[in-house]
Design a protein around this motif. Structure first.
Motif, short mmCIF file in Angstrom:
data_model
loop_
_atom_site.label_atom_id
_atom_site.label_comp_id
_atom_site.label_asym_id
_atom_site.label_seq_id
_atom_site.Cartn_x
_atom_site.Cartn_y
_atom_site.Cartn_z
N ARG A 139 -32.16 9.58 74.38
CA ARG A 139 -33.47 8.82 74.71
C ARG A 139 -34.54 9.51 74.81
N ALA A 140 -34.40 10.84 75.59
CA ALA A 140 -35.49 11.90 75.84
C ALA A 140 -35.84 12.48 74.48
N LEU A 141 -34.99 13.01 73.64
CA LEU A 141 -35.14 13.54 72.64
C LEU A 141 -35.88 12.54 71.40
N ILE A 142 -35.56 11.44 71.27
CA ILE A 142 -36.05 10.35 70.35
C ILE A 142 -37.58 10.22 70.68
N LEU A 143 -37.78 9.65 72.07
CA LEU A 143 -39.09 9.47 72.59
C LEU A 143 -40.13 10.61 72.63
N LEU A 144 -39.56 11.79 72.96
CA LEU A 144 -40.34 12.89 72.93
C LEU A 144 -40.84 13.42 71.33
N GLY A 145 -39.79 13.25 70.28
CA GLY A 145 -39.98 13.54 69.11
C GLY A 145 -40.93 12.52 68.22
N CYS A 156 -35.53 21.50 69.12
CA CYS A 156 -34.29 22.33 69.67
C CYS A 156 -34.85 23.43 70.16
N ARG A 157 -36.09 24.08 70.02
CA ARG A 157 -36.61 25.13 70.35
C ARG A 157 -37.28 25.03 71.80
N LEU A 158 -37.46 23.93 72.30
CA LEU A 158 -38.11 23.72 73.51
C LEU A 158 -37.39 24.37 74.70
N ARG A 214 -33.15 26.14 83.46
CA ARG A 214 -33.69 27.01 82.47
C ARG A 214 -33.18 26.90 81.25
N GLY A 215 -33.66 27.54 80.08
CA GLY A 215 -32.90 27.57 78.77
C GLY A 215 -33.30 26.36 77.82
N PRO A 216 -32.51 25.99 76.78
CA PRO A 216 -33.03 25.02 75.99
C PRO A 216 -33.03 23.61 76.66
N VAL A 217 -33.80 22.66 76.07
CA VAL A 217 -33.89 21.38 76.81
C VAL A 217 -32.83 20.47 76.33
N GLU A 229 -24.46 26.13 75.99
CA GLU A 229 -25.66 26.97 76.60
C GLU A 229 -26.78 27.10 75.62
N GLN A 230 -26.42 26.96 74.55
CA GLN A 230 -27.42 27.14 73.37
C GLN A 230 -28.04 25.88 72.94
N GLY A 231 -29.15 25.89 72.32
CA GLY A 231 -29.69 24.65 71.98
C GLY A 231 -29.24 23.87 70.89
N LEU A 232 -29.46 22.90 70.61
CA LEU A 232 -29.02 22.10 69.34
C LEU A 232 -29.78 22.84 68.22
#
Length: 312
Positions: A139-145, A156-158, A214-217, A229-232
């Protein structure tokens, strides 16, 4: 790696380096070409794949060959007249309409978010942590995107430490680099909080629910609810989006990660945003890039000009 090599490598993005390596390997190994290449050899290479590869792919192969020759101190054969003429001929003989992602319409955005809200409520009631995290992330990814018009690689780099979200107010997101930021100066993007379909609240609920500091959203989630641990990876955004849409009952085969960006651009255009404002908000540098993303009614502007009532 020397300091010189490190800075030269930093000047080229990772995706570009990978694409160039693959292009050089294709020229040498699959086609059997020799480096350094001659203009005639490059022209024959283009002819060999004219009906098989798209014009954009062939241009990428030329860019890779040009970069290799320049970096190795050889004359660039891709600038020769014969190569340019062959490329022009391929464009004439094999015209192809550019394929574009289907823009995500606002009604479908509402539909998929409503479905994800139901998944969140159900997961909370049944204590299914992995499903809860996955639905909140999606939901967060789709709305923010959508509302920010981000590309998949930007999402993916946020990094959490580069994001400041205030409930009921807005969100600021800093990206040290992006495709449109050719000088790698970095840019901060702002998006306001909304009464409905709010990207700010969705982000806060995802970050708090996942206990991320901290780290990837946006990260992978395994079947037990453990976060990576890594971003998508940018390529994972397409299946993620399509799966969410399909669960919501929306046919998703024509949607890609660009559907969020095109969806917002189309929505903004239809709601009266002028092109300059849209370009500034999204980060486009030239009008041609912006127009590729706008799904406008064809000939709408021409119809207005030809309507006699428009002259009165």
């Amino acid at each position: 790696m020397s300091e010189l090599d490190r800075y030269l490598q930093a000047a080229t993005r990772d995706n570009t380096r990978r694409s160039y390596r693959a292009a050089i390997e294709h020229f040498e190994v699959q086609w059997g070409g020799f480096l350094p290449a001659t203009a005639e050899g490059v022209a024959r290479y283009l002819v060999a794949y004219a009906g098989e590869l798209s014009l954009n792919t062939l241009k990428l192969r030329l860019s890779a060959l040009a970069q290799w020759h320049n970096s190795q101190g050889f004359a660039d054969p891709t600038k020769a007249p014969v190569v340019r003429q062959v490329l022009k001929g391929i464009r004439a003989v094999h015209p192809a309409q550019e394929k574009q992602a289907e823009p995500l319409q606002l009604r479908h955005l509402e539909q998929v978010v409503a479905w994800l809200d139901e998944e969140i409520a159900s997961a909370i009631a049944e204590q299914r942590q992995a499903d809860l995290l996955r639905a909140r992330r999606d939901r967060a990814l789709i709305l923010l995107g959508f509302w920010r018009g981000f590309r998949s690689d930007e999402l993916c780099r946020l990094q959490i430490q580069h994001v400041e979200a205030n409930a009921g107010s807005g969100i600021s997101l800093y990206l040290p680099r992006s495709k449109s930021d050719r000088e790698n100066l970095g840019r901060t993007y702002h998006t306001p909080a909304l009464q409905r379909l709010c990207p700010v609240q969705a982000y806060i609920e995802w970050i708090n629910g996942a206990a991320l500091v901290r780290g990837p959203v946006f990260r992978a989630i395994d079947r037990w609810g453990n976060l990576g641990e890594q971003g998508l990876h940018a390529n994972s955004v397409i299946p993620l989006l399509r799966q969410a849409l399909e669960r919501a009952g929306i046919a998703a085969e024509h949607y890609t990660s660009h559907s969020l960006r095109r969806g917002f651009a189309t929505w903004a255009h239809r709601n009266g945003w002028d092109l300059k404002s849209l370009m500034t908000y999204v980060g486009w540098k030239d009008m041609k890039s912006a127009m590729r993303y706008i799904d406008a009614e064809p000939f709408m502007g021409m119809a207005v000009l030809q309507d006699p009532r428009a002259r009165s």
